[in-house]
Design an enzyme around this catalytic site. Structure first.
Site, mmCIF file in Angstrom:
data_model
loop_
_atom_site.group_PDB
_atom_site.id
_atom_site.type_symbol
_atom_site.label_atom_id
_atom_site.label_comp_id
_atom_site.label_asym_id
_atom_site.label_seq_id
_atom_site.Cartn_x
_atom_site.Cartn_y
_atom_site.Cartn_z
ATOM 1 N N ASP A 148 -39.301 22.366 -18.301
ATOM 2 C CA ASP A 148 -40.254 23.152 -17.515
ATOM 3 C C ASP A 148 -39.530 24.095 -16.548
ATOM 4 O O ASP A 148 -38.410 23.812 -16.116
ATOM 5 C CB ASP A 148 -41.152 22.181 -16.728
ATOM 6 N N GLY A 176 -40.509 30.099 -16.757
ATOM 7 C CA GLY A 176 -41.250 31.253 -16.243
ATOM 8 C C GLY A 176 -40.931 31.497 -14.773
ATOM 9 O O GLY A 176 -40.626 32.629 -14.370
ATOM 10 N N ARG A 177 -40.971 30.417 -13.972
ATOM 11 C CA ARG A 177 -40.690 30.573 -12.537
ATOM 12 C C ARG A 177 -39.255 31.034 -12.298
ATOM 13 O O ARG A 177 -38.982 31.830 -11.408
ATOM 14 C CB ARG A 177 -40.964 29.258 -11.795
ATOM 15 N N SER A 216 -46.165 23.379 -26.705
ATOM 16 C CA SER A 216 -47.271 22.422 -26.778
ATOM 17 C C SER A 216 -48.463 23.026 -27.524
ATOM 18 O O SER A 216 -48.565 24.252 -27.677
ATOM 19 C CB SER A 216 -47.711 21.995 -25.363
ATOM 20 N N ASN A 232 -49.942 25.574 -25.466
ATOM 21 C CA ASN A 232 -49.198 26.824 -25.220
ATOM 22 C C ASN A 232 -49.687 27.995 -26.077
ATOM 23 O O ASN A 232 -49.416 29.157 -25.755
ATOM 24 C CB ASN A 232 -47.690 26.631 -25.454
ATOM 25 N N TRP A 233 -50.441 27.718 -27.165
ATOM 26 C CA TRP A 233 -50.980 28.826 -27.977
ATOM 27 C C TRP A 233 -51.896 29.719 -27.144
ATOM 28 O O TRP A 233 -52.119 30.874 -27.492
ATOM 29 C CB TRP A 233 -51.765 28.288 -29.181
ATOM 30 N N ARG A 289 -38.146 15.465 -16.755
ATOM 31 C CA ARG A 289 -38.936 16.695 -16.598
ATOM 32 C C ARG A 289 -38.271 17.540 -15.519
ATOM 33 O O ARG A 289 -37.986 17.045 -14.420
ATOM 34 C CB ARG A 289 -40.383 16.401 -16.213
ATOM 35 N N ARG A 310 -45.560 15.211 -14.093
ATOM 36 C CA ARG A 310 -46.653 14.796 -14.980
ATOM 37 C C ARG A 310 -46.161 14.832 -16.421
ATOM 38 O O ARG A 310 -45.117 15.421 -16.722
ATOM 39 C CB ARG A 310 -47.899 15.664 -14.785
ATOM 40 N N SER A 314 -48.085 15.858 -19.190
ATOM 41 C CA SER A 314 -48.572 17.036 -19.923
ATOM 42 C C SER A 314 -48.687 16.820 -21.437
ATOM 43 O O SER A 314 -48.226 17.650 -22.229
ATOM 44 C CB SER A 314 -47.665 18.248 -19.652
#
Ligand code: FPP
Length: 254
Positions: free
Chosen positions: A25, A28-29, A70, A73-74, A193, A199, A201
């Site tokens: 994860d 993007g950030r 995931s 994610n689509w 993670r 979490r 997810s």
């Protein structure tokens, strides 16, 4: 010995987790913080995939499962989905020699028929080419969801019951494990993670029943061999009790 080799050798002196799952994860950030397009975070994250896979192999982890895309994610913006699919293709083509050279078996779990042909073809080719490798199983979770997986597993079991091949009272935990996409893998010992979220997810819901969790604040693109070895050292400080008491475990000498 360099710093990472020293960390890895410390990990090898104690019980190494057999199966590690990673929720990668923060791509993007990582990119947004640097004023870059999100896809650049995913690209840098692919380099982390390479380095962490190498480290896991050197340490002697038997199974590494990476949550790469995931089922949910689509629904991301189409250009991000397309960019991720391109990156996956690039990875599958470029990493072939590295995977074969290191005796790694590549596997995949998820609704793989949903993947575009330009990903599915190199994926199937590498799965087939590496099928007899015995070094480490690297499983990519692609178009994967734990709930989706359990629905498919339950449907397969229900069909056997309806066909009179299985009695409901004969359904055991093993029946369900065998019906999952990960039936050939050991249960997950450790979930890592990255990027501060805590979490699951929808990742390996059934397989993580007794897993330990290590949450790292570091974004996936910055999570490399050193951070992976440190997460394993952290795992090795945990007492896994599987529902027993600490005293019972010590008496059993585990
Ligand atoms: C989560 O970060 C990451 C993903 C949805 C994709 C992971 C993909 C890769 C690491 C690259 C390709 C994979 C392989 C196996 C080569 P995010 O985008 O949700 O990050 P954010 O929470 O900061 O937005």
């Amino acid at each position: 010995m360099d710093a990472i080799a020293e960390l890895e050798s410390r990990v090898k002196q104690r019980a190494v987790p057999r199966h590690v799952g990673i929720i990668m994860d923060g791509n993007g950030r990582w990119a947004e913080l640097r004023g870059l397009p999100r896809l650049e975070g995913h690209r840098e994250g692919s380099q982390s995939v390479r380095e962490v896979t190498r480290s896991a192999r050197r340490i002697g982890v038997s199974a590494l499962t990476l949550y790469a895309f995931s089922s949910q994610n689509w629904s991301r913006p189409p250009d991000e989905v397309a960019g991720l699919m391109e990156l996956l293709r690039e990875y599958l083509v470029k990493e072939r020699d590295e995977i074969m050279g290191n005796g790694i078996r590549l596997a995949a779990v998820g609704e793989l028929d949903k993947l575009p042909r330009y990903v599915k073809e190199p994926l199937d080719a590498l799965r087939e080419a590496s099928a007899s490798n015995t070094g480490m199983v690297l499983t990519l979770a692609l178009s994967y969801g734990g709930r989706e997986e359990l629905v498919v597993a339950v449907q397969a079991i229900a069909k056997k019951v309806a066909a009179g091949q299985l009695r409901p009272e004969d359904i055991t935990e093993d029946t369900l494990s065998q019906a999952t996409w990960t039936s050939a893998l050991p249960p997950v010992d450790l979930v890592i993670r990255t990027s501060g979220e805590q979490r699951l997810s929808n990742f390996l819901l059934w397989q993580t029943a007794y897993a330990e969790f290590v949450f790292s604040p570091i974004a996936w693109p910055d999570f490399r061999g050193r951070e992976f070895a440190e997460a394993l050292l952290h795992f090795q400080t945990r007492e896994r009790r599987f529902g027993l008491t600490g005293a019972q475990l010590r008496r059993a000498g585990t």
